[in-house]
Structure formats: C-alpha cells, structure tokens
Design a protein around this motif. Structure first.
Motif, mmCIF file in Angstrom:
data_model
loop_
_atom_site.group_PDB
_atom_site.id
_atom_site.type_symbol
_atom_site.label_atom_id
_atom_site.label_comp_id
_atom_site.label_asym_id
_atom_site.label_seq_id
_atom_site.Cartn_x
_atom_site.Cartn_y
_atom_site.Cartn_z
ATOM 1 N N LEU A 44 0.825 -1.207 0.000
ATOM 2 C CA LEU A 44 0.000 0.000 0.000
ATOM 3 C C LEU A 44 0.864 1.264 0.000
ATOM 4 O O LEU A 44 0.549 2.240 -0.690
ATOM 5 C CB LEU A 44 -0.925 0.002 1.222
ATOM 6 N N THR A 45 1.947 1.243 0.764
ATOM 7 C CA THR A 45 2.824 2.423 0.787
ATOM 8 C C THR A 45 3.528 2.601 -0.559
ATOM 9 O O THR A 45 3.734 3.732 -1.013
ATOM 10 C CB THR A 45 3.871 2.325 1.906
ATOM 11 N N LEU A 46 3.878 1.491 -1.202
ATOM 12 C CA LEU A 46 4.491 1.586 -2.532
ATOM 13 C C LEU A 46 3.506 2.175 -3.529
ATOM 14 O O LEU A 46 3.846 3.065 -4.310
ATOM 15 C CB LEU A 46 4.958 0.203 -2.988
ATOM 16 N N PHE A 47 2.275 1.690 -3.491
ATOM 17 C CA PHE A 47 1.211 2.204 -4.362
ATOM 18 C C PHE A 47 1.015 3.708 -4.160
ATOM 19 O O PHE A 47 0.944 4.480 -5.121
ATOM 20 C CB PHE A 47 -0.096 1.454 -4.072
ATOM 21 N N ALA A 48 0.945 4.142 -2.899
ATOM 22 C CA ALA A 48 0.720 5.557 -2.597
ATOM 23 C C ALA A 48 1.895 6.411 -3.063
ATOM 24 O O ALA A 48 1.705 7.477 -3.653
ATOM 25 C CB ALA A 48 0.498 5.751 -1.093
ATOM 26 N N GLY A 49 3.116 5.930 -2.814
ATOM 27 C CA GLY A 49 4.295 6.710 -3.167
ATOM 28 C C GLY A 49 4.473 6.886 -4.660
ATOM 29 O O GLY A 49 4.834 7.974 -5.134
ATOM 30 N N LEU A 50 4.204 5.837 -5.413
ATOM 31 C CA LEU A 50 4.452 5.903 -6.852
ATOM 32 C C LEU A 50 3.406 6.720 -7.600
ATOM 33 O O LEU A 50 3.528 6.923 -8.805
ATOM 34 C CB LEU A 50 4.535 4.481 -7.428
ATOM 35 N N ALA A 51 2.392 7.194 -6.887
ATOM 36 C CA ALA A 51 1.407 8.074 -7.526
ATOM 37 C C ALA A 51 2.035 9.386 -7.977
ATOM 38 O O ALA A 51 1.463 10.092 -8.813
ATOM 39 C CB ALA A 51 0.245 8.355 -6.572
ATOM 40 N N THR A 52 3.227 9.740 -7.440
ATOM 41 C CA THR A 52 3.915 10.927 -7.942
ATOM 42 C C THR A 52 4.229 10.774 -9.433
ATOM 43 O O THR A 52 4.171 11.741 -10.191
ATOM 44 C CB THR A 52 5.220 11.191 -7.165
ATOM 45 N N GLY A 53 4.565 9.550 -9.842
ATOM 46 C CA GLY A 53 4.816 9.290 -11.260
ATOM 47 C C GLY A 53 3.570 9.481 -12.094
ATOM 48 O O GLY A 53 3.647 9.931 -13.247
ATOM 49 N N VAL A 54 2.413 9.161 -11.519
ATOM 50 C CA VAL A 54 1.146 9.375 -12.227
ATOM 51 C C VAL A 54 0.951 10.863 -12.497
ATOM 52 O O VAL A 54 0.488 11.263 -13.569
ATOM 53 C CB VAL A 54 -0.033 8.814 -11.402
ATOM 54 N N GLY A 55 1.322 11.695 -11.501
ATOM 55 C CA GLY A 55 1.218 13.142 -11.693
ATOM 56 C C GLY A 55 2.041 13.618 -12.875
ATOM 57 O O GLY A 55 1.584 14.445 -13.670
ATOM 58 N N ALA A 56 3.260 13.091 -13.005
ATOM 59 C CA ALA A 56 4.120 13.471 -14.129
ATOM 60 C C ALA A 56 3.499 13.041 -15.454
ATOM 61 O O ALA A 56 3.517 13.790 -16.441
ATOM 62 C CB ALA A 56 5.504 12.858 -13.957
ATOM 63 N N LEU A 57 2.950 11.838 -15.500
ATOM 64 C CA LEU A 57 2.317 11.347 -16.729
ATOM 65 C C LEU A 57 1.125 12.214 -17.129
ATOM 66 O O LEU A 57 0.924 12.511 -18.313
ATOM 67 C CB LEU A 57 1.879 9.891 -16.544
#
Length: 272
Positions: A11-24
């Motif tokens: 869950l923490t990995l999922f939440a953290g990698l959402a920053t990459g979604v912002g860039a996309l």
C-alpha cells in the motif's frame, strides 16, 4: 502477520508511486482538470481527517488507557497526537518556501515550457526541480510510516489512507516534473525524478517495520498511532485543503471533503 506486512508495504508503494502518475498526467494531457483535482484533494482530506479523529485517535487512546489507566492514557494520547503534528510541522519548516512541494502547478505550465525563452536560467530551474523532489521525499517519509502503521493495525483503514495519500501525491508529481522539464526539455528525466521522489513512502514503511515493529508494545503502539493521527490531520489542513482551494470552483473542494468523510464513515460502518 506476514500477510499484513506485505499488504502494508504494498500500500505504501502504491501511494508513493502516484507521484509518477502526476508526471504522466502533466505530459500526456492538454488541460488541467481543475474540478477533478479540487474534488479529489478535498476528498482525500476528508478521508484523512475523519479516519484520524474517529478511528486512529480512538484506537490509540484505547490502547494507552488499557495500559496506563484513564487519566495517564488519555494524556499520552494527546501528547502523541500533538507530537505527530509538531514532527511533520518541523519537517515542513526546514523546506524553503520557494521549493514547497505543494505549490499548485498545472498541465498548462508544462506546455508553456516548450515556448520559453532560451535565455531562461536552466540551472536554477533544475535546482528548483531537484529541491522540490527532495522536499517531497522528505514529506513522503512520515506519510509512509503513517500508512504502514495504519495498515498493520487495520487493513481497511490502511487501504483508505493509501488511496487518500496517492491522490494527494498526484499534484506533487506535477510539481516535481514541471521545473525539471523546464530546465532540460527531457520528459523522461522529469518523469524519472518525479517517480523516484515517491519512493520515500515505502522507505518510511521499511523504517517503521525494521525499527518500530520490534519494540511495538501497547504503549509504543498507542503513542505512534496517536502521532499518525496528528500527522494526517496536519497534512490535510496544511497541504491538501489549501491545494484543493487553489484548484477550486464553486466550493467543490468542500463537497469533496464532505464526500470523503461520508465514504470513510460508511466503509467503517460496513466493516464494523
């Protein structure tokens, strides 16, 4: 226990990698959907505030009261709660205002970069992007601890918090990607640094697992959980709601806030 640990780390990995979604989102859309971001950030704040004050704080108090009695247990809960607020506030104070990772950015800013003057100081922009990435990594570290501890205690609460954190990490990813893209003109590099800044979230979870978990007595659990509630409330009031209001149109952020509280309340009722 092992299953809970893997879920909490995931869950923490999922939440953290959402920053990459912002860039996309910044690179592959043409306009910022301000209404969506306003509602989503308000919703995220509603989830965090409700679950922190109604669920996490109460569980922390119950654990500390059981271990130390009504009076001392309640005092320790309040101390832990405000200790969490002070902890995240101190982190926030050490980050220069100009590199604030929660400064609102829009997709239009990315496209404007393509027509910037060649005389623009690319070194300053690159430095700004790197500092913003570092600032977000520092912010994400305690968020990772909070998400992990919540998921370990109650997976349903952990899932809700992870989703809320992921939503608020999306505009942070945009904030990292934009100045780096301004400076380099390379989308891949901007995306990579935005993506990596979110990895501090699972790092925080690993620190919680390796350092806090071996010493997790009832007292330690209660104090840490109370601090988690404080961290979440501070993030909501200092970061999420101001950002939601900047994107806001016709009180949508407040509607999102109420909706987040209502959804969190309903999910807790159904799982009770």
């Amino acid at each position: 226990m092992e299953g809970n640990v893997l879920l909490a780390l995931g869950l923490t990995l999922f939440a953290g990698l959402a920053t990459g979604v912002g860039a996309l989102i910044a690179f592959f859309t043409t306009r910022t959907n301000k209404k969506f971001l306003s509602v989503a950030l308000g919703f995220s704040a509603g989830v965090m505030i409700y679950v922190s004050l109604i669920e996490i704080f109460v569980k922390a108090k119950d654990a500390l009261v059981a271990a130390h009695g009504d009076s001392l247990g309640y005092w320790l809960t309040v101390i832990g709660f405000f200790g969490g607020i002070i902890f995240i506030a101190v982190i926030d104070r050490f980050i220069p205002q100009k590199n604030n990772p929660h400064e609102v950015k829009t997709v239009e800013d990315v496209h404007a970069a393509e027509s910037l003057s060649p005389s623009l100081d690319d070194n300053k922009l690159m430095k700004m992007g790197m500092f913003t990435a570092l600032a977000i990594a520092i912010h994400n570290f305690p968020e990772g601890i909070a998400t992990f501890m919540s998921a370990m205690q109650d997976p349903s609460v952990g899932i809700a918090i992870a989703i809320a954190v992921a939503i608020h990490n999306i505009p942070e990813g945009i904030a990292v990607a934009i100045p780096i893209f301004f400076a380099t003109g390379i989308r891949k590099k901007a995306f990579k640094l935005s993506f990596l800044s979110g990895l501090a979230e699972p790092v925080g979870a690993l620190v919680a697992y390796l350092i806090l978990m071996p010493f997790l007595t009832d007292t330690m659990f209660g104090i840490v959980f109370a601090a988690v509630a404080g961290i979440m409330v501070f993030i909501s009031l200092d970061e999420l709601l101001p950002a939601a209001k900047k994107y806001d149109e016709t009180h949508l952020s407040i509607y999102g806030l109420v909706a987040g509280m209502a959804v969190m309340a309903l999910s807790l009722l159904l799982l009770a």
